[in-house]
Each structure stands twice: as C-alpha cells, then as structure tokens.
Scaffold this active site. Structure first.
Site, PDB file in Angstrom:
ATOM      1  N   ARG A 110       0.813  -1.210   0.000  1.00  0.00           N
ATOM      2  CA  ARG A 110       0.000   0.000   0.000  1.00  0.00           C
ATOM      3  C   ARG A 110       0.847   1.262   0.000  1.00  0.00           C
ATOM      4  O   ARG A 110       0.421   2.323  -0.487  1.00  0.00           O
ATOM      5  CB  ARG A 110      -0.948  -0.001   1.204  1.00  0.00           C
ATOM      6  CG  ARG A 110      -2.063   1.030   1.082  1.00  0.00           C
ATOM      7  CD  ARG A 110      -3.099   0.883   2.173  1.00  0.00           C
ATOM      8  NE  ARG A 110      -2.527   1.043   3.479  1.00  0.00           N
ATOM      9  CZ  ARG A 110      -2.819   0.312   4.550  1.00  0.00           C
ATOM     10  NH1 ARG A 110      -3.719  -0.651   4.464  1.00  0.00           N
ATOM     11  NH2 ARG A 110      -2.234   0.526   5.699  1.00  0.00           N
ATOM     12  N   TYR A 151     -10.720  24.083 -10.053  1.00  0.00           N
ATOM     13  CA  TYR A 151     -11.376  22.841 -10.511  1.00  0.00           C
ATOM     14  C   TYR A 151     -12.534  22.525  -9.556  1.00  0.00           C
ATOM     15  O   TYR A 151     -12.342  22.438  -8.336  1.00  0.00           O
ATOM     16  CB  TYR A 151     -10.316  21.736 -10.502  1.00  0.00           C
ATOM     17  CG  TYR A 151     -10.801  20.377 -10.887  1.00  0.00           C
ATOM     18  CD1 TYR A 151     -11.213  20.109 -12.191  1.00  0.00           C
ATOM     19  CD2 TYR A 151     -10.824  19.347  -9.956  1.00  0.00           C
ATOM     20  CE1 TYR A 151     -11.647  18.847 -12.550  1.00  0.00           C
ATOM     21  CE2 TYR A 151     -11.246  18.075 -10.306  1.00  0.00           C
ATOM     22  CZ  TYR A 151     -11.664  17.831 -11.602  1.00  0.00           C
ATOM     23  OH  TYR A 151     -12.095  16.577 -11.945  1.00  0.00           O
ATOM     24  N   ASP A 203      -2.215  23.694  -8.319  1.00  0.00           N
ATOM     25  CA  ASP A 203      -2.591  22.673  -9.302  1.00  0.00           C
ATOM     26  C   ASP A 203      -1.918  23.061 -10.619  1.00  0.00           C
ATOM     27  O   ASP A 203      -2.262  24.071 -11.227  1.00  0.00           O
ATOM     28  CB  ASP A 203      -4.123  22.642  -9.434  1.00  0.00           C
ATOM     29  CG  ASP A 203      -4.610  21.526 -10.363  1.00  0.00           C
ATOM     30  OD1 ASP A 203      -3.861  21.145 -11.293  1.00  0.00           O
ATOM     31  OD2 ASP A 203      -5.746  21.054 -10.169  1.00  0.00           O
ATOM     32  N   LYS A 227      -4.373  13.388 -16.887  1.00  0.00           N
ATOM     33  CA  LYS A 227      -4.476  14.232 -18.085  1.00  0.00           C
ATOM     34  C   LYS A 227      -3.199  14.131 -18.911  1.00  0.00           C
ATOM     35  O   LYS A 227      -3.022  13.209 -19.670  1.00  0.00           O
ATOM     36  CB  LYS A 227      -4.783  15.670 -17.663  1.00  0.00           C
ATOM     37  CG  LYS A 227      -5.920  15.791 -16.639  1.00  0.00           C
ATOM     38  CD  LYS A 227      -7.272  15.496 -17.215  1.00  0.00           C
ATOM     39  CE  LYS A 227      -8.391  15.389 -16.171  1.00  0.00           C
ATOM     40  NZ  LYS A 227      -8.548  16.506 -15.276  1.00  0.00           N
TER      41      LYS A 227
HETATM   42  C1  LIG Z   1      -9.165  16.651 -14.124  1.00  0.00           C
HETATM   43  C2  LIG Z   1      -8.548  17.622 -13.221  1.00  0.00           C
HETATM   44  C3  LIG Z   1      -8.328  17.295 -11.868  1.00  0.00           C
HETATM   45  C4  LIG Z   1      -8.764  15.979 -11.288  1.00  0.00           C
HETATM   46  O1  LIG Z   1      -8.126  14.869 -11.854  1.00  0.00           O
HETATM   47  P1  LIG Z   1      -8.809  13.421 -11.833  1.00  0.00           P
HETATM   48  O2  LIG Z   1      -7.695  12.501 -12.119  1.00  0.00           O
HETATM   49  O3  LIG Z   1      -9.899  13.438 -12.857  1.00  0.00           O
HETATM   50  O4  LIG Z   1      -9.359  13.218 -10.438  1.00  0.00           O
HETATM   51  C5  LIG Z   1      -7.698  18.228 -11.082  1.00  0.00           C
HETATM   52  N1  LIG Z   1      -7.327  19.427 -11.559  1.00  0.00           N
HETATM   53  C6  LIG Z   1      -7.519  19.783 -12.851  1.00  0.00           C
HETATM   54  C7  LIG Z   1      -7.078  21.119 -13.315  1.00  0.00           C
HETATM   55  C8  LIG Z   1      -8.144  18.892 -13.714  1.00  0.00           C
HETATM   56  O5  LIG Z   1      -8.375  19.253 -14.991  1.00  0.00           O
END
Ligand SMILES: *Cc1c(COP(=O)(O)O)cnc(C)c1O
Length: 395
Positions: free
Chosen positions: A61, A114, A186, A211
């Site tokens: 884990r 987000y 982020d 992404k």
């Molecule tokens: C999609 C996204 C997230 C979240 O990612 P997931 O893997 O879908 O949980 C966070 N921040 C931004 C800017 C995003 O586009």
C-alpha cells in the site's frame, strides 16, 4: 551515472529526465522499463529485519517499484523534495488540503479552481470544522488582506482550467507564508515542463496525472510533490487515509511520461494555431488562452511560464441553448466529455456562472472549452468552422 536514491541521471535536461529518470534496468534483469508490480505482502527474512523496518518496501500500500518509477521522474521535473503517486488528481488535491488543515482552520481557494476541489472543501472540510473562502484569481499580493490568523492553506490553479486566469504565484506565496499558510498549486495545465511552482515559492504541487502525464485517456492517477518542509504532513495523511495506486495505473503513467515533452510541444503548437484562428472567426467574441497577446494576463504568463498547454476556452456571441446544441451535437472530430490530455480533441460547453462565487462571470456569451489533440489541424479547423456556421444559423 545514476543517483541510486532517485534513479535520476545527473544531466538534467527535461527530455533526458523524461527518458532516463526513474528507470533502473539493472534491477529488472536488463529490461528497459520497470514492469507492473502487483503485490500486497512484502516478505521479511528475520525478526531483526521485521523490527528494523529498514527494507526499501514494507507493504504494497505504501508503494512498489512501479509507483516509485513515476515518483522519481515527477520529483526531478518539479524540483521537489519528494513526490507521491495517488489514485486520482482529485485525491492529490484532497490529500494536499488535509495535510495542511485541522478543525478550526481556514482555507482560501481561487474562484477559478477545478470544481470537485471546491465541492470537497464545501462538502467535507466544512463538516470537519474548516472554513473555506474563495478569492479572485487575479488578486495577487492582495491575498494578504484576506489572510486570517487561522488561515493555513491557499489553493491556486494557474491558469484556471475553465477560464484561464493566470495567478501571480510568487505574490500568493509571499502572502500565504507571511500569514503562516502553505500554498498548493494545481499545475495540471502547464505540466512541469512549462511551469515550476515550487521554484516560484509554492509548497505543494499537485497534478491530475490522468491528463497530460498519462496522455491517452486510459488511466487515473495524481501526483503530490512538495518541499522538504511540507513532505512529512503529506505522507502522514496519505498513509493514515490508506490511499494506494496500483502498479497497473503507475505503469501507464510511467509510459506516458516518456513522451510528455514531445506531446506537450505538439499540443502547444496546435492549440495556439487553433486559438489564433478562432480569434478571427465571426461568432467568436473572446479566446481565453494566456499565450495569446490579447489575453489580459499575457505578461504574467510570459514572466512565469515557458510554454502553454493543450487546453483553452473561447466565448461565442450570446445565443440560445439551441445554438449551443447545434454547435456540439454535429461535431465530427471533436467529442464531448470531461477530462482532457489525450491524443483526441475535445469540446465542452461550460456553464460557468454557477461555478463562480466571488468574481461573478459577466460575459453573456457561451463558453466552450477545447482540448486540442493530434488530428490533422486543417480537419479540426473545418470541424469548428462548420460548427460555428450551425451556431450562427441557430441563434
Ligand atoms: C481533471 C482535473 C483534476 C482531477 O483529476 P482526476 O484525475 O480526474 O481526479 C484536477 N485538476 C484539474 C485542473 C483537472 O483538470
């Protein structure tokens, strides 16, 4: 030539890091890539070893060679102390927030954040006794005026992934630190290729690895990279909560990272070409892409970023809902869906008004967000031109 702690090559161009960091073929019988490790139990040979807990791996884990192969690369790219791979981008945000906050604390989040991160603050942190306030993404040094004695975290996203305001990270970091708070950024849009938030003063950087890192719309993961000071709190909260990322998902992130530099370059060029082209189309009233000279934050983007991502938005002249349907329902190449970062182009109509609380969105036009993938660029323009024609006729 490898540093054994991190598996990082000593020469540090981004392209070399992406292709060589985190790999250790000598540990894998000479195979180039670290394979998928699946495993819960890790064995100890003696009582002394069990007591010492000094083995590289203790229990699945906490991580395995596949998850570590990703963490080493992201640490090197972000210039971080360490990185943890977590199950999703959202969990990267939630763990990062919880690492800074306890009952009675206060949190500041950019109004451009987000949305699921906002929902976590309003729906979960509030129950745990944390207050959340939102700030204008263009506030910069003015953040100092919002800091309360109990403000312990600031969550920024630059640029906002729907509306693309660029944030002044050094100014936010200075205000957050003066008030005793940590700054979380982020960095999913720019990737560490084009923005280094830790070097600009942030304490914690999160990525939706789902992404750009994965790049093929086929896996979920997130990363949290921190300064030395912020690390222990992040790793403690992740351990306490039991978050685990599988070797299968980690392998897909590691694979995606190998080509991140060339994909980002290609996404950047294509997105910019389409954005500039859209600026000249009749129905388009604004293109929200910080690398365009027309963008209100272009100078700030130029100061802090070394490139731009695949994602931007545009505003089409005010029209009824039927016109939006006419635009998106008959697209041939662009498809509609959440997420982004894959090889395929996406188009998402955005209901932005409901997503803002501090800085009301006043533009009466319709907002569309595009992710530009790897289809033929003229084919993509033709798809959008036909959609704009349908929009115009339906409005
Ligand atoms: C999609 C996204 C997230 C979240 O990612 P997931 O893997 O879908 O949980 C966070 N921040 C931004 C800017 C995003 O586009």
């Amino acid at each position: 030539m490898n540093d054994h702690q991190t598996g990082n090559p000593s020469n540090t161009s981004i392209e070399t890091l992406l292709t060589h960091a985190g790999r250790s073929p000598d540990d894998q019988f000479g195979f180039v890539n670290t394979p998928v490790y699946r495993g819960s139990t890790v064995l100890f040979k003696t009582l002394a070893e069990l007591d010492a807990q000094s083995q590289r791996f203790l229990y699945g884990r906490a991580g395995n060679p596949t998850t570590e192969s990703v963490e080493a690369v992201v640490t090197a790219l972000e210039g971080a102390y360490r990185t943890k791979l977590v199950p999703s981008g959202l969990s990267a945000i939630t763990i990062a927030l919880m690492s800074c906050l306890k009952a009675g604390d206060d949190l500041l989040i950019t109004d451009s954040a987000y949305e699921p991160g906002r929902k976590f603050a309003n729906g979960f942190l509030e129950r745990m006794g944390v207050t959340t306030r939102y700030y204008d993404p263009r506030i910069g040094a003015g953040l100092a005026d919002l800091m309360l004695p109990n403000t312990r975290a600031v969550l920024a996203e630059s640029p906002g992934s729907l509306t693309f305001e660029v944030q002044d990270i050094p100014a936010l970091a200075a205000a957050a630190h003066a008030g005793g708070a940590r700054l979380i950024v982020d960095n999913s849009w720019a990737s560490p290729l084009y923005l280094k938030p830790l070097a600009l003063g942030a304490d914690i950087v999160v990525h939706a690895a789902t992404k750009m890192f994965v790049g093929h719309s086929d896996a979920f993961a997130g990363t949290i990279s921190t300064t030395e000071d912020a690390w222990a709190d992040v790793e403690r909260i992740r351990t306490l909560l039991g978050f685990f990322t599988s070797g299968d998902e980690a392998f897909l992130v590691a694979r995606g990272l190998k080509t991140l530099a060339i994909r980002m370059k290609e996404h950047q060029e294509r997105a910019l070409e389409i954005a500039a082209w859209l600026e000249e189309q009749d129905e388009v009233t604004a293109v929200l892409h910080p690398a365009l000279p027309s963008h209100p934050d272009h100078q700030l983007w130029k100061r802090d970023f070394t490139g731009s991502g695949s994602l931007f938005s545009f505003v089409a002249a005010p029209a009824r809902r039927e016109a939006v349907a006419a635009f998106v329902d008959h697209l041939e190449l662009f498809t509609m869906g959440f997420s982004w970062g894959g090889y395929e182009s996406l188009c998402l109509p955005v209901a932005i008004k409901s997503a803002r609380t501090v800085q009301p969105w006043s533009d009466p036009g319709n907002l569309f967000r595009l992710h530009i993938g790897f289809e033929g660029i003229e084919d993509l323009k033709a798809d959008l031109a036909a959609a704009l024609g349908r929009y115009s006729r339906a409005r």
